[in-house]
Structure formats: C-alpha cells, structure tokens
Design a protein around this motif. Structure first.
Motif, PDB file in Angstrom:
ATOM      1  N   MET A   1       1.029  -1.323   0.194  1.00  0.00           N
ATOM      2  CA  MET A   1       0.143   0.473   0.108  1.00  0.00           C
ATOM      3  C   MET A   1       1.007   1.550   0.015  1.00  0.00           C
ATOM      4  N   TYR A   2       2.119   1.159   0.863  1.00  0.00           N
ATOM      5  CA  TYR A   2       2.624   2.512   0.481  1.00  0.00           C
ATOM      6  C   TYR A   2       3.265   2.507  -0.684  1.00  0.00           C
ATOM      7  N   VAL A   3       3.911   1.931  -1.371  1.00  0.00           N
ATOM      8  CA  VAL A   3       4.556   2.099  -2.817  1.00  0.00           C
ATOM      9  C   VAL A   3       3.829   2.411  -3.782  1.00  0.00           C
ATOM     10  N   GLU A   4       1.864   1.823  -3.817  1.00  0.00           N
ATOM     11  CA  GLU A   4       0.881   2.129  -4.108  1.00  0.00           C
ATOM     12  C   GLU A   4       0.756   3.757  -4.164  1.00  0.00           C
ATOM     13  N   ASN A   5       0.989   4.150  -2.700  1.00  0.00           N
ATOM     14  CA  ASN A   5       0.160   5.332  -2.635  1.00  0.00           C
ATOM     15  C   ASN A   5       1.864   6.592  -2.817  1.00  0.00           C
ATOM     16  N   LEU A   6       3.401   6.165  -2.976  1.00  0.00           N
ATOM     17  CA  LEU A   6       3.972   6.112  -3.522  1.00  0.00           C
ATOM     18  C   LEU A   6       3.707   6.874  -5.122  1.00  0.00           C
ATOM     19  N   ASP A   7       3.513   5.988  -6.149  1.00  0.00           N
ATOM     20  CA  ASP A   7       2.882   6.076  -7.229  1.00  0.00           C
ATOM     21  C   ASP A   7       1.766   6.878  -7.528  1.00  0.00           C
ATOM     22  N   ILE A   8       1.297   7.304  -6.687  1.00  0.00           N
ATOM     23  CA  ILE A   8       0.750   8.214  -6.634  1.00  0.00           C
ATOM     24  C   ILE A   8       0.654   9.607  -6.869  1.00  0.00           C
ATOM     25  N   LEU A   9       1.582  10.123  -6.019  1.00  0.00           N
ATOM     26  CA  LEU A   9       2.546  10.913  -5.173  1.00  0.00           C
ATOM     27  C   LEU A   9       2.374  11.027  -6.653  1.00  0.00           C
ATOM     28  N   LYS A  10       3.976  10.067  -7.421  1.00  0.00           N
ATOM     29  CA  LYS A  10       4.551  10.497  -8.993  1.00  0.00           C
ATOM     30  C   LYS A  10       3.320  10.907  -9.855  1.00  0.00           C
ATOM     31  N   ALA A  11       2.432   9.909 -10.185  1.00  0.00           N
ATOM     32  CA  ALA A  11       1.490  11.008 -11.399  1.00  0.00           C
ATOM     33  C   ALA A  11       0.532  11.962 -10.719  1.00  0.00           C
ATOM     34  N   ILE A  12       0.890  12.381  -9.378  1.00  0.00           N
ATOM     35  CA  ILE A  12       0.634  13.463  -9.105  1.00  0.00           C
ATOM     36  C   ILE A  12       1.175  14.884  -9.541  1.00  0.00           C
ATOM     37  N   THR A  13       2.903  14.424  -9.066  1.00  0.00           N
ATOM     38  CA  THR A  13       3.854  15.040  -9.579  1.00  0.00           C
ATOM     39  C   THR A  13       4.144  15.840 -11.357  1.00  0.00           C
ATOM     40  N   ASP A  14       3.652  14.421 -11.747  1.00  0.00           N
ATOM     41  CA  ASP A  14       3.987  14.438 -13.170  1.00  0.00           C
ATOM     42  C   ASP A  14       3.136  15.845 -14.059  1.00  0.00           C
ATOM     43  N   GLU A  15       2.110  15.690 -13.473  1.00  0.00           N
ATOM     44  CA  GLU A  15       0.897  16.510 -13.877  1.00  0.00           C
ATOM     45  C   GLU A  15       1.044  18.291 -13.007  1.00  0.00           C
ATOM     46  N   LEU A  16       1.897  18.316 -12.342  1.00  0.00           N
ATOM     47  CA  LEU A  16       1.832  19.460 -11.804  1.00  0.00           C
ATOM     48  C   LEU A  16       2.652  20.902 -12.738  1.00  0.00           C
ATOM     49  N   ASP A  17       2.019  21.712 -12.899  1.00  0.00           N
ATOM     50  CA  ASP A  17       2.609  22.745 -13.745  1.00  0.00           C
ATOM     51  C   ASP A  17       3.295  23.901 -13.377  1.00  0.00           C
ATOM     52  N   TYR A  18       3.606  23.293 -12.056  1.00  0.00           N
ATOM     53  CA  TYR A  18       4.987  24.129 -11.211  1.00  0.00           C
ATOM     54  C   TYR A  18       6.092  23.679 -11.096  1.00  0.00           C
ATOM     55  N   THR A  19       7.560  24.666 -11.613  1.00  0.00           N
ATOM     56  CA  THR A  19       8.803  24.175 -11.525  1.00  0.00           C
ATOM     57  C   THR A  19       9.339  24.219 -10.280  1.00  0.00           C
ATOM     58  N   CYS A  20       8.526  24.477  -8.687  1.00  0.00           N
ATOM     59  CA  CYS A  20       9.023  24.838  -7.627  1.00  0.00           C
ATOM     60  C   CYS A  20       7.685  23.628  -6.470  1.00  0.00           C
ATOM     61  N   TYR A  21       8.269  22.784  -6.479  1.00  0.00           N
ATOM     62  CA  TYR A  21       7.061  21.836  -4.981  1.00  0.00           C
ATOM     63  C   TYR A  21       7.843  21.800  -4.110  1.00  0.00           C
ATOM     64  N   ALA A  22       6.911  20.736  -2.937  1.00  0.00           N
ATOM     65  CA  ALA A  22       7.825  20.101  -2.210  1.00  0.00           C
ATOM     66  C   ALA A  22       6.335  19.039  -1.288  1.00  0.00           C
ATOM     67  N   ILE A  23       6.265  18.222  -1.552  1.00  0.00           N
ATOM     68  CA  ILE A  23       5.460  17.064  -0.005  1.00  0.00           C
ATOM     69  C   ILE A  23       6.170  16.752   0.926  1.00  0.00           C
TER      70      ILE A  23
END
Length: 176
Positions: free
Chosen positions: A1-23
């Motif tokens: 489940m942890y790895v699945e959540n990391l995959d979700i975070l990856k998908a979210i960050t790939d779609e960001l229109d920003y060049t500057c972000y943090a989690i």
C-alpha cells in the motif's frame, strides 16, 4: 500500500504545472534507523528515482526526531520535507519545534527564501527548464505555445538588423 501511494504521488507530481514544489508531512519512514524502518528504503528510492531531495536530511542534524512514542518510550524521524531541486534550493533552514510538543508528532518549520524561488520565464531563458514532451497534453502544448509567443513578442528586432546578411557584422544595433 505504501508503494501504491508513492505511485500516486508520482502521478500527481508528473501532472504539476509548477517548477517548484515540496511534499511535506508524515512519511512513516524512520531515517534514524534505515535498516529497521519498514518504509525508509521505499522513500529513499522514490526520491532518488524522481530526482527529489530529502530536504529535512540536508537541513537537520542526523539524529533528529519528529515522533515520540510514549507507549514504547522511543523516538523516530517520520516527518520529512521532500522537495524538487528548485524548492530545495529555496529552503534556508528547517527547525523541529521540540518545545511545542513532547509526544506524538512534533511540528517543524520550513523557512523559505522567496528570492531563491525560480521564475519560469528566467529558467527558460537560462536553458534550465526541462520539458517532458511525451507527458504533455494538447492543452499543455497550447499553454507552452502561448507563453513562448508572449515572451517572443517582447523581443524587438530593428528592421535594419533583419536584412543584414553580414555574419561578421559589428554594428552595435544589429548585435543588440
């Protein structure tokens, strides 16, 4: 489940229109005990594969902790600041507020130097922007074209320079 959540975070960050972000938050990855931490390896690999910085490690002492278990009388470093290079370079310091809480999760402050946050236009001009063309939608490409057109529109080339065919031209107006 942890790895699945990391995959979700990856998908979210790939779609960001920003060049500057943090989690920022509870990653449940104890970096004080990597060998025995169930999730630390996954978090470290996620950051490495996605060119992200564990900013909390860079700005805090090695034996920091952000979680206190009164039941087990133990501490862990579970809460982290994960940032891309642009956000990471804007962080001036991070402080864990040990005096605010003595059990459970301990809050921390992230100090950001806004002068270090890159401007998208200047990063394009400096050749630092990395565009993942294969991930862009038609809408993304339209936005890019509009921004490029706006930037190019601000460039004024003297008409006399347009017609100049001298590759060794020294006319200051043409060079400018």
């Amino acid at each position: 489940m942890y790895v699945e959540n990391l995959d979700i975070l990856k998908a979210i960050t790939d779609e960001l229109d920003y060049t500057c972000y943090a989690i920022i938050g509870d990653w449940n990855a104890n970096l004080c005990d990597i060998d025995n931490s169930l999730f630390a390896g996954h978090m470290i690999n996620f950051c490495s594969e996605n060119n992200l910085n564990i900013s909390s490690c860079a700005h805090l002492p090695e034996r920091s902790y952000t979680y206190v278990s009164e039941r087990w009388n133990t501490t862990s470093w579970l809460d982290h600041v994960i940032a891309n290079n642009d956000f990471h370079s804007s962080i001036s310091k991070i402080n864990i507020m040990y005096d605010v809480s003595d059990e459970d999760h301990i809050p921390f402050k992230v100090y950001i130097n806004s002068d270090n946050i890159p401007n998208l236009t200047s990063s394009i001009n400096n050749g630092r922007a990395k565009i993942k063309w294969n991930n862009m939608t038609d809408n993304d490409i339209s936005k890019y074209c509009m921004l490029t057109e706006r930037c190019l529109h601000d460039i004024h080339i003297p008409t006399e320079a347009v017609g100049c065919r001298d590759t060794q031209c020294t006319n200051v107006n043409h060079i400018e």
